[in-house]
Write an enzyme that holds these catalytic residues in place. Structure first.
Site, short mmCIF file in Angstrom:
data_model
loop_
_atom_site.label_atom_id
_atom_site.label_comp_id
_atom_site.label_asym_id
_atom_site.label_seq_id
_atom_site.Cartn_x
_atom_site.Cartn_y
_atom_site.Cartn_z
N GLU A 61 0.89 -1.17 0.00
CA GLU A 61 0.00 0.00 0.00
C GLU A 61 0.91 1.21 0.00
O GLU A 61 1.49 1.56 1.03
CB GLU A 61 -0.92 -0.04 1.23
CG GLU A 61 -2.08 0.94 1.13
CD GLU A 61 -1.77 2.27 1.79
OE1 GLU A 61 -1.48 3.23 1.03
OE2 GLU A 61 -1.81 2.35 3.02
N CYS A 102 -2.11 8.81 3.22
CA CYS A 102 -1.86 8.45 1.82
C CYS A 102 -3.08 8.70 0.94
O CYS A 102 -2.97 8.74 -0.29
CB CYS A 102 -1.43 6.99 1.72
SG CYS A 102 -2.59 5.85 2.51
#
Length: 562
Positions: free
Chosen positions: A334, A368
């Site tokens: 990720e 993020c």
């Protein structure tokens, strides 16, 4: 007779020592060092967090931190580690950094050999955890762990705020979010898509008389020992999002948390033991910045590790891919994002601004999935920006533990400098700074003003790269196709957000966007029950949902001729 009696006595006494319940022993330690911040780091509290036979010496914490905790034993140990590194409060003032009181803990400094030992322990624990426990048992352990986290939620939230800087309200929310992964995967553990489950397919083979021959079976099995590497911006949720599915299916784990926020991980590991997670099933390796590289090298190169799960930057993710190639490990990555936030001309602007505030300024813009590139239709730009400026003006900036604070510091002074350079460069290239744009040095070295830039050049560094800070960059568009093209003009594809009241457009644009997550009229969309993951250079695999458990499973085909 007396010899035998003495042997029996010693065995009984040893059994007593090994089974004695947790003992709480409190005493002061004065850390000795030639450096100013070590010599000032007095009044340290250390406590025993396990039985005599397995106490783990991970950290010693300052009274500034332990004094506000109901249970300081979550993060402290029976004796000071021999080699340590500092954990600092990013929200501390300049004077606190100068006099050393910004240091809130000393944490055990572990390297390659420690990592090898942790991997070995996880390997030795694997057969019993994978093969000699039922799915129902593992489910119960995860549920108990979740319950203990909820009981200690306030302490964990305070620890998290102290080491990450996020406001206490956000930390409380993250604790609940983290527990939700344990709850979700405690349920998934006993389903047919978990380890031991699978499916039976009709046999394609026939007997001489034409009847089907044999059984075609697919059986799900735990991958094995997993190496997990997590970031500082979500110190607990990123751990449980990985550990929960891994433990649910029977894997064992070695976790390397961020060197900036190891205390939350230590608290989590303490509660794991109390919940009944056996020794070796969940191993913790704490390393400073200098030794992080060799810890990662060992995880990627060690053939015992069968899977790596990493959340962090795209460059580091690419490096881990290369390092894992020699042993052909399973990977879940990720990685970074640069999320677009599209406001169409038919959007409810109050809803859009609310979504923008949630998406952009949560954790001071350090997630993020934070919106970085704001694409606003020309006809509504002025009104949208005016409403956004008003909301930004209502933010209260300060230390995360202060009442009413809604935005804390960034994690260190490095991003403050980077943000300043990016903002200055954007302005020199024609952008207008509507609000903010500068460090807030009066609060401390790690604070930066919430900032709104308009007329940002799409070739500007602040537009083309992930911001990871409280800066809104606005660019206008005329048509839907133009907005989608600009949103997709990025090598990464984690999240995007759109604000519109047109249902047809919702489906049309959501389909056209090259990303793994789309928020429609909403700025926070993550959930344990939803799949999380990006496309392009934002990573591989999914976390959360029923799909997340597949990342920790191998599927074996068995043909039974009967």
């Amino acid at each position: 007779f007396f010899f035998l009696l003495s042997i029996i006595f010693m065995l009984c006494f040893d059994t007593f020592l090994c089974s004695v319940p947790v003992l709480w022993i409190q005493y002061p330690i004065k850390m000795l060092s030639s450096s100013a911040r070590y010599s000032r780091f007095a009044a340290t509290t250390t406590l025993m967090v396990a039985s005599f036979s397995n106490a783990a010496a991970f950290s010693t914490a300052s009274s500034r931190l332990t004094s506000i905790l109901n249970d300081p034993s979550l993060i402290t140990c029976d004796s000071p580690p021999s080699q340590t590194f500092d954990v600092v409060d990013p929200g501390a003032s300049a004077s606190q950094f100068t006099d050393g009181t910004a240091v809130i803990a000393h944490v055990r400094r572990m390297g390659r050999e420690d990592t090898k030992d942790a991997i070995h322990r996880a390997h030795m624990a694997l057969p019993d955890w994978r093969d000699k426990t039922t799915a129902a048992h593992r489910s119960g352990v995860l549920s108990k762990w979740s319950s203990l986290i909820k009981e200690s939620a306030e302490d964990i939230a305070k620890i998290m705020t102290f080491e990450s800087g996020k406001p206490l309200a956000e930390s409380r929310g993250e604790v609940n979010y983290a527990a939700s992964f344990l709850d979700f995967y405690s349920g998934e553990a006993i389903r047919t898509n978990s380890a031991g489950g699978g499916f039976i397919s009709p046999s394609p083979f026939a007997k001489p008389d034409g009847a089907p021959r044999g059984k075609v079976m697919a059986i799900h099995e735990a991958v094995g020992v997993c190496g997990l590497i997590t970031p500082w911006n979500f110190p607990i949720a990123m751990i449980t999002r990985k550990v929960a599915p891994a433990l649910a299916v029977g894997c064992t784990c070695v976790l390397k948390p961020s060197e900036l926020t190891p205390l939350t991980a230590i608290a989590l590991e303490t509660l794991a033991k109390r919940a009944g997670v056996p020794e070796g099933v969940f191993e913790l390796v704490t390393a400073d910045r200098e030794l992080t590289r060799e810890v990662g090298d060992e995880m990627c190169g060690n053939s015992i590790i069968k899977k790596i799960s990493f959340t962090g930057s795209t460059p580091v993710g690419k490096l881990l891919m290369k390092q894992s190639s020699d042993t052909v490990k399973r990977l879940s990555l990720e990685l970074g994002g640069n999320a677009s936030f599209i406001v169409f001309d038919d959007a409810d602007l109050d809803v859009a601004v609310s979504a923008a505030m949630s998406s952009k300024f949560r954790n001071a813009g350090q997630t993020c999935v934070c919106s970085d590139r704001f694409l606003v239709h020309k006809s509504v730009e002025e009104e949208f920006v005016a409403k956004l400026v008003e909301k930004v003006g209502q933010l209260k900036i300060g230390h995360g533990l202060e009442d009413g604070v809604t935005m804390g510091p960034v994690i260190s002074n490095v991003p403050v400098k980077n943000l300043s350079k990016k903002v200055e460069a954007a302005i020199s290239e024609g952008a207008t700074c509507v609000v903010g744009g500068s460090p807030l040095s009066n609060l401390g070295p790690n604070y930066f003003e919430p900032t709104i830039l308009t007329n940002v050049d799409t070739k500007s560094l602040i537009w083309c790269t992930e911001t990871f800070g409280p800066v809104v960059s606005v660019h206008t568009f005329d048509t839907e196709d133009e907005a989608v093209a600009m949103a997709n003009a990025s090598p990464v594809g984690l999240a995007s957000y759109i604000c519109t009241s047109d249902v047809s457009r919702i489906f049309r644009v959501s389909t056209a966007l090259e990303c793994g997550l789309v928020g429609v009229n909403e700025g926070i969309i993550s959930s344990a029950s939803a799949p999380f993951g990006g496309v392009k250079e934002s990573g591989l695999g999914k976390e959360g949902s029923a799909l997340g458990i597949k990342e920790y499973l191998n599927t074996k085909y068995v043909f039974l001729n009967c």
